[in-house]
Motif scaffolding. Structure first.
Motif, PDB file in Angstrom:
ATOM      1  N   GLU A   1      27.876 -71.923  78.862  1.00  0.00           N
ATOM      2  CA  GLU A   1      27.744 -72.887  79.552  1.00  0.00           C
ATOM      3  C   GLU A   1      28.306 -74.253  78.913  1.00  0.00           C
ATOM      4  O   GLU A   1      28.953 -74.903  79.637  1.00  0.00           O
ATOM      5  CB  GLU A   1      25.910 -73.308  79.231  1.00  0.00           C
ATOM      6  N   MET A   2      28.536 -74.117  77.605  1.00  0.00           N
ATOM      7  CA  MET A   2      29.087 -75.194  76.942  1.00  0.00           C
ATOM      8  C   MET A   2      30.592 -75.125  77.367  1.00  0.00           C
ATOM      9  O   MET A   2      31.448 -76.228  77.622  1.00  0.00           O
ATOM     10  CB  MET A   2      28.966 -75.138  75.436  1.00  0.00           C
TER      11      MET A   2
ATOM     12  N   TYR B   1      30.082 -77.408  69.219  1.00  0.00           N
ATOM     13  CA  TYR B   1      28.942 -76.491  69.325  1.00  0.00           C
ATOM     14  C   TYR B   1      28.493 -75.555  68.136  1.00  0.00           C
ATOM     15  O   TYR B   1      27.330 -75.338  67.777  1.00  0.00           O
ATOM     16  CB  TYR B   1      29.474 -75.238  70.430  1.00  0.00           C
TER      17      TYR B   1
ATOM     18  N   ASP C   1      35.094 -80.903  82.005  1.00  0.00           N
ATOM     19  CA  ASP C   1      35.390 -82.253  81.460  1.00  0.00           C
ATOM     20  C   ASP C   1      36.928 -82.555  81.363  1.00  0.00           C
ATOM     21  O   ASP C   1      37.497 -83.566  81.446  1.00  0.00           O
ATOM     22  CB  ASP C   1      34.720 -82.592  80.096  1.00  0.00           C
TER      23      ASP C   1
ATOM     24  N   GLU D   1      23.289 -82.498  70.813  1.00  0.00           N
ATOM     25  CA  GLU D   1      23.767 -81.970  72.117  1.00  0.00           C
ATOM     26  C   GLU D   1      22.635 -81.280  72.732  1.00  0.00           C
ATOM     27  O   GLU D   1      21.756 -80.335  71.853  1.00  0.00           O
ATOM     28  CB  GLU D   1      25.071 -81.324  72.135  1.00  0.00           C
ATOM     29  N   GLU D   2      22.304 -81.277  74.050  1.00  0.00           N
ATOM     30  CA  GLU D   2      21.419 -80.648  74.727  1.00  0.00           C
ATOM     31  C   GLU D   2      21.590 -79.019  74.467  1.00  0.00           C
ATOM     32  O   GLU D   2      22.665 -78.602  74.457  1.00  0.00           O
ATOM     33  CB  GLU D   2      21.138 -80.873  76.262  1.00  0.00           C
ATOM     34  N   LYS D   3      20.654 -78.339  74.231  1.00  0.00           N
ATOM     35  CA  LYS D   3      20.672 -76.883  73.964  1.00  0.00           C
ATOM     36  C   LYS D   3      21.384 -76.124  75.156  1.00  0.00           C
ATOM     37  O   LYS D   3      20.752 -76.112  76.313  1.00  0.00           O
ATOM     38  CB  LYS D   3      19.240 -76.014  73.662  1.00  0.00           C
ATOM     39  N   GLN D   4      22.498 -75.310  74.970  1.00  0.00           N
ATOM     40  CA  GLN D   4      23.110 -74.817  75.851  1.00  0.00           C
ATOM     41  C   GLN D   4      23.407 -73.382  75.239  1.00  0.00           C
ATOM     42  O   GLN D   4      23.605 -73.047  74.103  1.00  0.00           O
ATOM     43  CB  GLN D   4      24.378 -75.451  76.329  1.00  0.00           C
ATOM     44  N   THR D   5      23.865 -72.416  76.434  1.00  0.00           N
ATOM     45  CA  THR D   5      24.470 -71.191  75.809  1.00  0.00           C
ATOM     46  C   THR D   5      25.833 -71.332  75.587  1.00  0.00           C
ATOM     47  O   THR D   5      26.343 -72.369  75.805  1.00  0.00           O
ATOM     48  CB  THR D   5      24.180 -70.213  76.924  1.00  0.00           C
TER      49      THR D   5
ATOM     50  N   GLU E   1      31.156 -76.332  80.861  1.00  0.00           N
ATOM     51  CA  GLU E   1      31.238 -77.809  80.822  1.00  0.00           C
ATOM     52  C   GLU E   1      32.563 -78.776  80.152  1.00  0.00           C
ATOM     53  O   GLU E   1      32.977 -79.632  80.884  1.00  0.00           O
ATOM     54  CB  GLU E   1      29.847 -78.418  79.997  1.00  0.00           C
ATOM     55  N   TYR E   2      32.965 -78.195  79.099  1.00  0.00           N
ATOM     56  CA  TYR E   2      34.162 -78.607  78.377  1.00  0.00           C
ATOM     57  C   TYR E   2      35.273 -78.422  79.312  1.00  0.00           C
ATOM     58  O   TYR E   2      36.294 -79.136  79.215  1.00  0.00           O
ATOM     59  CB  TYR E   2      34.165 -78.221  77.101  1.00  0.00           C
TER      60      TYR E   2
ATOM     61  N   GLY F   1      34.985 -78.561  72.351  1.00  0.00           N
ATOM     62  CA  GLY F   1      33.844 -78.210  72.521  1.00  0.00           C
ATOM     63  C   GLY F   1      33.025 -77.031  71.511  1.00  0.00           C
ATOM     64  O   GLY F   1      31.973 -76.860  71.259  1.00  0.00           O
TER      65      GLY F   1
END
Length: 394
Positions: free
Chosen positions: A235-236, A109, A243, A228-232, A239-240, A105
């Motif tokens: 946040e990324m 990023y 996942d 990828e959608e803009k994330q902080t 998510e990872y 991730g």
């Protein structure tokens, strides 16, 4: 004699792909020959040369370190659960996937992975005679995984013709995601894991270009990678982490179910017929094992391990290999290990079709229709890689 058997096995594998070809007249022979030669050179480099062995050792050390870092987090949460000195599969093999997923991730990023995947994909397209999209997808599948890879090309997914979609799915099934490479290395020798990943990359193109040959025009040969959608950053990370944990839980659940089911079926067959189900499968797959270059004394047990991978998954098969490895020759262990490193099994059909359907329902239905042909091709990729290794280990 062993060289001759391996060469016959190579011819038979390519012939089996040829039989299933959708358009034999446009098969490009030259790229296929080039890629087979490249496979042999790479297999020899990683398994026989000092430089190759040092590269493998360096990669293995990196994953060993990563697994140690992962162990810090696991011990903090689960410390004391296992007896001292005990090996708990879920803790030692599956949960480190969470940490590896986090690293992937971060590299995604920071745009490091997309840059690497595009660059290597472009280089591959010069060798394999296929499009940039197909080449990028193969590299991306080997890094981010067979489900996640389709997200990166979802802008083009709806416009892809079935023949190009087949190649993308074949790459996803023939490779393995980087997040579970560390888990594989705890079960089989790292040199075979790394060698298999690289050989399968080329093997996927070889088999696909025979089973599913086509021309890609300059207008079609466009690669559009989904940002990828803009994330902080955090946040990324969240998510990872989730996942990776989902992957670990899913694999654990599948192992519990499959191992228990195989144990039940083996016991029932043994009681009724005096032979286990895996032994029967071993006889069915023995001819393939023989053509892969496995010594005749090992082909029955080896065939059983191969069949286990096909009907369950590679983790169950690796566990089965560990139980019979002491009775195998070093050559057999090498060949079978390489064969096991891929997602070529029945459950992958549903995983890939589901991943595509989640992004595009029509294309997902298309994947489901050629699912068995997809598995057929991916299995031939594993056989081809194993044969190449048998040539080198002879």
């Amino acid at each position: 004699m062993s060289y001759l058997i391996a060469l016959v096995g190579l011819v038979v594998t390519l012939a089996l792909a040829y039989i299933a070809s959708t358009n034999r007249k446009i098969i490009k022979i030259r790229p296929i020959i080039i890629m087979i030669v490249v496979q042999v050179i790479l297999a020899y480099l990683f398994l026989k040369t000092v430089i190759g062995i040092k590269i493998i050792q360096a990669i293995a050390k990196v994953f060993d370190k990563l697994l140690l870092y992962a162990a810090d987090g696991i011990n903090f949460v689960f410390g004391g659960v296992a007896n001292e000195g005990a090996f708990v599969f879920f803790l030692n093999v599956l949960l480190p996937i969470v940490f590896i997923s986090v690293l992937i991730g971060i590299l995604q990023y920071t745009r490091i992975l997309p840059f690497i995947m595009k660059g290597i994909g472009l280089l591959l397209s010069k060798i394999n005679g296929m499009g940039k999209l197909e080449s990028y997808n193969a590299i991306a599948s080997a890094i981010v995984g067979q489900s996640e890879v389709f997200i990166t090309v979802k802008k083009q997914l709806g416009q892809l013709a079935p023949h190009r979609l087949y190649t993308l799915c074949a790459s996803a099934m023939s490779t393995v995601s980087m997040s579970i490479v560390g888990a594989y290395m705890t079960m089989i020798e790292p040199r075979y894991v790394v060698t298999a990943i690289i050989l399968n990359l080329f093997g996927g193109f070889i088999i696909s270009s025979i089973i599913n040959p086509y021309e890609v025009s300059d207008e079609e040969d466009i690669l559009v990678v989904q940002d990828e959608e803009k994330q902080t950053f955090f946040e990324m990370l969240g998510e990872y982490i989730l996942d990776g944990f989902k992957v670990a839980i899913i694999v654990a659940a599948m192992l519990i179910g499959f191992v228990a089911l195989i144990s039940l079926i083996n016991n029932v067959f043994d009681l009724i017929f005096g032979i286990t189900f895996q032994e029967i499968l071993g006889y069915v797959f023995a001819p393939i094992a023989f053509l892969m270059g496995i010594p005749s004394s090992d082909i029955i047990k080896a065939g059983g391990v191969m069949a286990t991978k096909l009907v369950t998954n590679e983790f169950v098969a690796m566990d089965a290999l560990s139980k019979v490895a002491k009775s195998f020759s070093a050559k057999t262990i090498g060949i079978i290990s390489v064969f096991l490193v891929s997602f070529a099994n029945f459950s992958s059909i549903g995983i890939i079709a589901g991943a595509v359907k989640g992004l595009n329902e029509k294309q997902g239905n298309t994947v489901a229709r050629f699912g068995l042909k997809l598995l057929y091709g991916a299995t031939l990729v594993s056989v081809l890689s194993a044969i190449i290794v048998s040539l080198v280990l002879t």
